[in-house]
Design a protein around this motif. Structure first.
Motif, PDB file in Angstrom:
ATOM      1  N   LYS A  24      15.934  34.571  29.251  1.00  0.00           N
ATOM      2  CA  LYS A  24      14.495  34.186  28.899  1.00  0.00           C
ATOM      3  C   LYS A  24      13.737  34.507  30.026  1.00  0.00           C
ATOM      4  O   LYS A  24      14.072  33.885  31.313  1.00  0.00           O
ATOM      5  CB  LYS A  24      14.784  32.684  28.660  1.00  0.00           C
ATOM      6  N   LEU A  25      12.713  35.195  29.728  1.00  0.00           N
ATOM      7  CA  LEU A  25      11.622  35.456  30.954  1.00  0.00           C
ATOM      8  C   LEU A  25      10.276  35.108  30.684  1.00  0.00           C
ATOM      9  O   LEU A  25       9.879  35.111  29.551  1.00  0.00           O
ATOM     10  CB  LEU A  25      11.607  36.918  31.241  1.00  0.00           C
ATOM     11  N   ASP A  26       9.662  34.474  31.399  1.00  0.00           N
ATOM     12  CA  ASP A  26       8.276  33.783  31.331  1.00  0.00           C
ATOM     13  C   ASP A  26       7.320  34.953  31.228  1.00  0.00           C
ATOM     14  O   ASP A  26       7.449  36.156  32.059  1.00  0.00           O
ATOM     15  CB  ASP A  26       7.926  32.905  32.264  1.00  0.00           C
ATOM     16  N   LYS A  27       6.255  34.992  30.813  1.00  0.00           N
ATOM     17  CA  LYS A  27       5.061  35.896  30.836  1.00  0.00           C
ATOM     18  C   LYS A  27       4.736  36.086  32.276  1.00  0.00           C
ATOM     19  O   LYS A  27       4.743  35.307  33.139  1.00  0.00           O
ATOM     20  CB  LYS A  27       3.788  35.160  30.217  1.00  0.00           C
ATOM     21  N   GLY A  87       6.905  37.612  34.112  1.00  0.00           N
ATOM     22  CA  GLY A  87       8.089  37.622  35.125  1.00  0.00           C
ATOM     23  C   GLY A  87       8.602  39.292  34.933  1.00  0.00           C
ATOM     24  O   GLY A  87       8.130  40.066  34.076  1.00  0.00           O
ATOM     25  N   GLY A 111       9.175  38.656  22.012  1.00  0.00           N
ATOM     26  CA  GLY A 111       8.229  38.691  23.085  1.00  0.00           C
ATOM     27  C   GLY A 111       7.783  40.428  23.379  1.00  0.00           C
ATOM     28  O   GLY A 111       7.750  41.070  22.379  1.00  0.00           O
ATOM     29  N   CYS A 163       7.072  41.178  31.636  1.00  0.00           N
ATOM     30  CA  CYS A 163       6.888  40.658  30.257  1.00  0.00           C
ATOM     31  C   CYS A 163       5.281  40.350  30.433  1.00  0.00           C
ATOM     32  O   CYS A 163       4.777  39.769  31.370  1.00  0.00           O
ATOM     33  CB  CYS A 163       7.693  39.372  30.437  1.00  0.00           C
ATOM     34  N   GLU A 218       4.249  38.546  27.528  1.00  0.00           N
ATOM     35  CA  GLU A 218       4.637  37.324  26.773  1.00  0.00           C
ATOM     36  C   GLU A 218       5.780  36.821  27.300  1.00  0.00           C
ATOM     37  O   GLU A 218       6.551  37.582  27.580  1.00  0.00           O
ATOM     38  CB  GLU A 218       4.611  37.462  25.384  1.00  0.00           C
ATOM     39  N   ASP A 219       6.137  35.573  27.207  1.00  0.00           N
ATOM     40  CA  ASP A 219       7.426  34.952  27.321  1.00  0.00           C
ATOM     41  C   ASP A 219       8.302  35.943  26.483  1.00  0.00           C
ATOM     42  O   ASP A 219       7.940  36.034  25.217  1.00  0.00           O
ATOM     43  CB  ASP A 219       7.445  33.585  26.876  1.00  0.00           C
ATOM     44  N   SER A 220       9.402  36.275  27.044  1.00  0.00           N
ATOM     45  CA  SER A 220      10.369  36.986  26.142  1.00  0.00           C
ATOM     46  C   SER A 220      11.887  36.615  26.248  1.00  0.00           C
ATOM     47  O   SER A 220      12.214  35.946  27.321  1.00  0.00           O
ATOM     48  CB  SER A 220      10.120  38.635  26.771  1.00  0.00           C
ATOM     49  N   GLU A 221      12.545  36.949  25.052  1.00  0.00           N
ATOM     50  CA  GLU A 221      14.107  36.571  25.170  1.00  0.00           C
ATOM     51  C   GLU A 221      14.652  38.275  25.041  1.00  0.00           C
ATOM     52  O   GLU A 221      14.098  39.114  24.095  1.00  0.00           O
ATOM     53  CB  GLU A 221      14.382  36.053  24.054  1.00  0.00           C
TER      54      GLU A 221
END
Length: 191
Positions: free
Chosen positions: A31-34, A36, A54, A97, A99-102
């Motif tokens: 899981k990465l934040d916007k 990242g 994301g 990223c 957006e926040d992404s999985e």
């Protein structure tokens, strides 16, 4: 860490339940934040990435620190610096990223093993590669032959759901237009 399930990646549709059990642990969840980075230019890229949710952008930064957007990847797409991944050399691009992404990652060695042990998966990856190559050729031709307005219209036609997800500053880089030109094109479309 989240486990991959049989319906997480469309690749798994090509596997029996037993084959899925044999390979599922090869895929690693992140899981990465916007904002990242999945990886940065100059680093080794040992993974190919499946975007479960994301939005990410693959971009190159030139000698004058100007960013050149190579591609976007969103749900159900694979992305990496393919040259670095296949040739085992440092990346010339960065994956970040929007957006926040999985993301689920698959290591190069595991990718090779999968395609050797399960030859029918080679067709899956070939199909994805060919579709990506076709999209890149269309993009190159659009940059070489189409006006800014036509490039914008083509993007809207191909990716209507992305227009609200990509910041205009990033989209303008992708389309090769100024932010002002993009704002004018956007405004004219909505009048």
């Amino acid at each position: 860490m989240e486990q991959v399930s049989k319906n997480t990646i469309d690749l798994f549709d090509r596997l029996t339940d037993q084959e899925f059990l044999e390979v599922k642990d090869l895929f690693h969840h992140q899981k990465l934040d916007k904002g990242g980075y999945v990886f940065r230019e100059g680093h080794k890229v040992s993974y190919i990435y499946f975007i479960a949710s994301g939005l990410v952008r693959l971009f190159y930064t030139d000698d004058e620190a100007k960013e050149c957007i190579l591609s976007f990847a969103f749900e159900n797409w694979w992305e990496t610096d393919f040259s670095a991944f296949y040739h085992r050399v440092p990346a010339i691009s960065s994956l970040q990223c929007i957006e926040d992404s999985e993301i689920f990652s698959l290591h190069y060695d595991d990718y090779r093993m999968l395609t050797e042990r399960y030859p029918h998966l080679s067709g899956y990856f070939l199909d994805k590669s060919v579709k990506g190559h076709i999209a890149n050729q269309k993009r190159i031709l659009s940059l070489l032959t189409l006006s800014a307005k036509k490039r914008y219209e083509q993007f809207l036609q191909l990716y209507p759901s992305l227009i609200q997800r990509i910041p205009k500053s990033i989209l303008s880089l992708y389309l090769g237009v100024s932010r002002e030109t993009l704002s004018r094109l956007y405004k004219n479309r909505n009048t």
